[in-house]
Design a protein around this motif. Sequence first.
Motif, PDB file in Angstrom:
ATOM      1  N   PHE A   1      -6.803 -34.622  53.984  1.00 20.72           N
ATOM      2  CA  PHE A   1      -5.813 -33.604  54.360  1.00 20.72           C
ATOM      3  C   PHE A   1      -4.973 -33.110  53.182  1.00 20.72           C
ATOM      4  O   PHE A   1      -4.918 -31.911  52.917  1.00 20.72           O
ATOM      5  N   HIS A   2      -4.307 -34.015  52.487  1.00 23.34           N
ATOM      6  CA  HIS A   2      -3.365 -33.636  51.428  1.00 23.34           C
ATOM      7  C   HIS A   2      -4.040 -32.838  50.322  1.00 23.34           C
ATOM      8  O   HIS A   2      -3.475 -31.869  49.803  1.00 23.34           O
ATOM      9  N   ASP A   3      -5.258 -33.231  49.937  1.00 18.18           N
ATOM     10  CA  ASP A   3      -5.943 -32.562  48.830  1.00 18.18           C
ATOM     11  C   ASP A   3      -6.261 -31.098  49.125  1.00 18.18           C
ATOM     12  O   ASP A   3      -6.500 -30.324  48.209  1.00 18.18           O
ATOM     13  N   ARG A   4      -6.247 -30.711  50.378  1.00 17.32           N
ATOM     14  CA  ARG A   4      -6.562 -29.332  50.740  1.00 17.32           C
ATOM     15  C   ARG A   4      -5.320 -28.455  50.877  1.00 17.32           C
ATOM     16  O   ARG A   4      -5.443 -27.242  51.080  1.00 17.32           O
ATOM     17  N   LEU A   5      -4.151 -29.045  50.767  1.00 12.89           N
ATOM     18  CA  LEU A   5      -2.914 -28.268  50.881  1.00 12.89           C
ATOM     19  C   LEU A   5      -2.611 -27.584  49.551  1.00 12.89           C
ATOM     20  O   LEU A   5      -2.865 -28.142  48.484  1.00 12.89           O
ATOM     21  N   ILE A   6      -2.038 -26.384  49.626  1.00 15.12           N
ATOM     22  CA  ILE A   6      -1.901 -25.599  48.401  1.00 15.12           C
ATOM     23  C   ILE A   6      -0.465 -25.421  47.908  1.00 15.12           C
ATOM     24  O   ILE A   6      -0.262 -25.076  46.758  1.00 15.12           O
ATOM     25  N   ASN A   7       0.523 -25.641  48.760  1.00 13.87           N
ATOM     26  CA  ASN A   7       1.891 -25.466  48.252  1.00 13.87           C
ATOM     27  C   ASN A   7       2.710 -26.740  48.476  1.00 13.87           C
ATOM     28  O   ASN A   7       2.373 -27.592  49.291  1.00 13.87           O
ATOM     29  N   GLU A   8       3.770 -26.855  47.711  1.00 15.60           N
ATOM     30  CA  GLU A   8       4.591 -28.071  47.728  1.00 15.60           C
ATOM     31  C   GLU A   8       5.244 -28.311  49.088  1.00 15.60           C
ATOM     32  O   GLU A   8       5.421 -29.451  49.498  1.00 15.60           O
ATOM     33  N   GLU A   9       5.614 -27.251  49.782  1.00 13.53           N
ATOM     34  CA  GLU A   9       6.240 -27.391  51.100  1.00 13.53           C
ATOM     35  C   GLU A   9       5.288 -28.086  52.082  1.00 13.53           C
ATOM     36  O   GLU A   9       5.681 -29.024  52.788  1.00 13.53           O
ATOM     37  N   ASP A  10       4.026 -27.655  52.103  1.00 15.79           N
ATOM     38  CA  ASP A  10       3.040 -28.270  52.990  1.00 15.79           C
ATOM     39  C   ASP A  10       2.734 -29.704  52.567  1.00 15.79           C
ATOM     40  O   ASP A  10       2.558 -30.590  53.412  1.00 15.79           O
ATOM     41  N   LYS A  11       2.661 -29.938  51.268  1.00 16.94           N
ATOM     42  CA  LYS A  11       2.394 -31.292  50.777  1.00 16.94           C
ATOM     43  C   LYS A  11       3.524 -32.238  51.162  1.00 16.94           C
ATOM     44  O   LYS A  11       3.281 -33.387  51.545  1.00 16.94           O
ATOM     45  N   MET A  12       4.761 -31.755  51.076  1.00 23.18           N
ATOM     46  CA  MET A  12       5.897 -32.587  51.465  1.00 23.18           C
ATOM     47  C   MET A  12       5.882 -32.846  52.967  1.00 23.18           C
ATOM     48  O   MET A  12       6.174 -33.946  53.415  1.00 23.18           O
TER      49      MET A  12
END
Length: 132
Positions: free
Chosen positions: A39-50
């Motif tokens: 999941f995390h590796d496919r997120l593109i911005n810091e907001e989504d990663k957080m």
Amino acid sequence: FNLRDVSKVVQGILCVKPMHVQSTEAFTRLWIHECSRVFHDRLINEEDKMWFKEALMRLLKQKFRVDQTLDQVFHEKPIMWGNFMRPGAETKVYEEIKDINRMTKLMEDYADDYNLSHASTMNLVFFKDCLE
């Protein structure tokens, strides 16, 4: 995301033989690793990663009863698992990677071996994000 992604997490967990996950802490680190890779590796911005990290921390507290901070889980020591830490082994062992310096050296050795055996070489730089 869909159910296929959830099955990838389970598939990753099933790659590990029980003898390499002998504690609840090791299993928790394995689960964190697999969720992060899927999941995390496919997120593109810091907001989504957080958002992902905070959601994972809530699940760790609720389901695994892990009482650690976000910094302890994600920043103090990277959680990594792989099946490439035993070069030349007949069977690959999916295990926790506890020594990032050893892994970095091993990746450089694999790249050197590739460059020696192929006409077109790859000059790779293994930076922190690449290794994790």
